[in-house]
Design an enzyme around this catalytic site. Structure first.
Site, PDB file in Angstrom:
ATOM      1  N   THR A 179      12.444  -5.516 -11.016  1.00  0.00           N
ATOM      2  CA  THR A 179      13.380  -5.793 -12.086  1.00  0.00           C
ATOM      3  C   THR A 179      12.926  -5.094 -13.363  1.00  0.00           C
ATOM      4  O   THR A 179      11.737  -4.905 -13.562  1.00  0.00           O
ATOM      5  CB  THR A 179      13.371  -7.319 -12.263  1.00  0.00           C
ATOM      6  N   VAL A 208      21.922 -15.440  -6.432  1.00  0.00           N
ATOM      7  CA  VAL A 208      21.747 -14.956  -7.802  1.00  0.00           C
ATOM      8  C   VAL A 208      20.398 -15.450  -8.305  1.00  0.00           C
ATOM      9  O   VAL A 208      20.063 -16.620  -8.117  1.00  0.00           O
ATOM     10  CB  VAL A 208      22.887 -15.483  -8.713  1.00  0.00           C
ATOM     11  N   GLY A 209      19.622 -14.563  -8.905  1.00  0.00           N
ATOM     12  CA  GLY A 209      18.303 -14.949  -9.405  1.00  0.00           C
ATOM     13  C   GLY A 209      18.333 -15.338 -10.874  1.00  0.00           C
ATOM     14  O   GLY A 209      19.372 -15.722 -11.423  1.00  0.00           O
ATOM     15  N   THR A 230      10.326 -11.319 -15.215  1.00  0.00           N
ATOM     16  CA  THR A 230      10.387 -10.725 -13.876  1.00  0.00           C
ATOM     17  C   THR A 230       9.507 -11.531 -12.935  1.00  0.00           C
ATOM     18  O   THR A 230       8.430 -11.989 -13.320  1.00  0.00           O
ATOM     19  CB  THR A 230       9.922  -9.256 -13.870  1.00  0.00           C
ATOM     20  N   GLY A 231       9.983 -11.705 -11.722  1.00  0.00           N
ATOM     21  CA  GLY A 231       9.188 -12.461 -10.758  1.00  0.00           C
ATOM     22  C   GLY A 231      10.091 -13.220  -9.813  1.00  0.00           C
ATOM     23  O   GLY A 231      11.258 -12.861  -9.632  1.00  0.00           O
ATOM     24  N   GLY A 233      12.625 -15.317  -8.847  1.00  0.00           N
ATOM     25  CA  GLY A 233      13.733 -15.807  -9.671  1.00  0.00           C
ATOM     26  C   GLY A 233      13.997 -17.295  -9.582  1.00  0.00           C
ATOM     27  O   GLY A 233      14.262 -17.960 -10.594  1.00  0.00           O
TER      28      GLY A 233
HETATM   29  N1  ASP Z   1      13.523 -12.030 -10.940  1.00  0.00           N
HETATM   30  C1  ASP Z   1      14.231 -11.187 -10.010  1.00  0.00           C
HETATM   31  C2  ASP Z   1      15.074 -12.050  -9.109  1.00  0.00           C
HETATM   32  O1  ASP Z   1      14.596 -13.056  -8.644  1.00  0.00           O
HETATM   33  C3  ASP Z   1      13.354 -10.354  -9.168  1.00  0.00           C
HETATM   34  C4  ASP Z   1      12.323  -9.522  -9.907  1.00  0.00           C
HETATM   35  O2  ASP Z   1      11.921  -9.867 -11.006  1.00  0.00           O
HETATM   36  O3  ASP Z   1      11.928  -8.494  -9.366  1.00  0.00           O
HETATM   37  O4  ASP Z   1      16.184 -11.670  -8.812  1.00  0.00           O
END
Ligand code: ASP
Length: 312
Positions: A179, A208-209, A230-231, A233
């Protein structure tokens, strides 16, 4: 409000996860750092001219969406149907306006569609086919499926296709990207945040994240800070992570650094919240923190000197 160009600040991320130093070649590392730098330069050019934080974060995220290196826009991962469904959001700290899209396909720059939702609709978050129709009406740039095809991500998906396994783009062995996001403080003292993603590989049922959820993946408030996450979700949604950084500052009087530390290292881990976030406060302090091995990240201030990093 007085203009103060000396306080402009911008930070970007390209995802956090199991980014192992041993698996990073010098060529790949350079490609990532160059992409982060390009995004920072796009955003900084806006801020340097006295432009708005909102325009700066949109410009920086567009640059990150345009490279296949990151899991957003062009480099988005494959969902369970072998397609790309993208989520994005942005927020203006000056007036708490926000725009977001979820599960959009074929939109070249989902962050710009999110901006249109904010500026040209009465809504905050629109999704799926409705968002696609809105994209048409707004005449935002569309691309065919081929544009979003990346062999690396295709192979990544092939490994789990047909199973119930979903995976974070960047936690899969050496294949981790992620992300993207940006946060900025402009010369007028306004803050903004933006986040864009392809979500998780092999996601099903229009999952959906956190990225398009205001308060979870993205939050900005001129009184405190701007945050992009980011992480994993699901965990970030349950932790209301981005808003929690703001809340710790607003209600408990914590510094940005301390508020970020509490969220990233105390609140997220018990929820399996692997990942990180970038944040800037109204004085231009920048914090880039994560609870996993690495996060693609960078920042730039008024001096225009770009800093990028991947590992701790
Ligand atoms: N946070 C994003 C999600 O869960 C994924 C990511 O951060 O790479 O959709």
């Amino acid at each position: 409000m007085n203009m103060d160009p000396s306080r402009i600040a911008l930070a970007v991320h390209g995802g956090a996860g199991t980014i192992e130093r041993a698996q990073m070649t010098p060529t790949r590392e350079k490609a990532y750092r160059d992409a982060l730098e390009l995004a920072l330069r796009h955003g900084h050019a806006v801020l340097e001219k006295g432009g708005a934080a909102l325009d700066a974060v949109e410009a920086a995220v567009r640059a990150l969406e345009d490279t296949p290196l990151f899991n957003a826009g062009r480099g988005s991962v494959f969902n369970a149907d072998g397609q790309h469904e993208m989520d994005a959001s942005l927020m203006s700290g000056a007036d708490l306006r926000a725009g977001a899209v979820a599960g959009v396909q074929n939109v070249k720059n989902p962050i710009t569609l999110a901006r249109r939702v904010m500026d040209h609709s009465n809504h905050v978050l629109i999704s799926g086919l409705g968002a696609f129709e809105f994209a048409h009406r707004q005449k935002v740039e569309l691309e065919d499926d081929q544009y979003f095809f990346d062999d690396f991500r295709y192979q990544q998906w092939k490994e789990v296709a047909g199973s119930d396994k979903v995976q974070l783009d960047h936690s899969d062995k050496e294949k981790k990207f992620g992300t993207v996001g940006a946060v900025a403080l402009d010369a007028s003292g306004h803050l903004a945040a933006a986040t864009s993603t392809g979500g998780m590989t092999n996601k099903k049922w229009q999952r959906v994240g956190d990225s398009p959820i205001i308060g979870a993946g993205t939050y900005a408030n001129d009184g405190t800070c701007a945050v992009s996450c980011t992480g994993h979700g699901e965990s970030f949604i349950r932790a209301v992570a981005a808003h929690d950084v703001h809340a710790l500052m607003a209600y408990k009087g914590l510094s940005l650094e301390e508020a970020v530390r509490v969220v990233v290292h105390e609140k997220l881990p018990p929820l399996d919240g692997d990942g990180g976030l970038i944040a800037v406060d109204r004085n231009g302090n920048i914090v880039l923190d994560f609870n996993c091995p690495g996060m693609y990240r960078g920042h730039v201030g008024a001096d225009g000197i770009v800093h990028t990093a991947i590992f701790r």
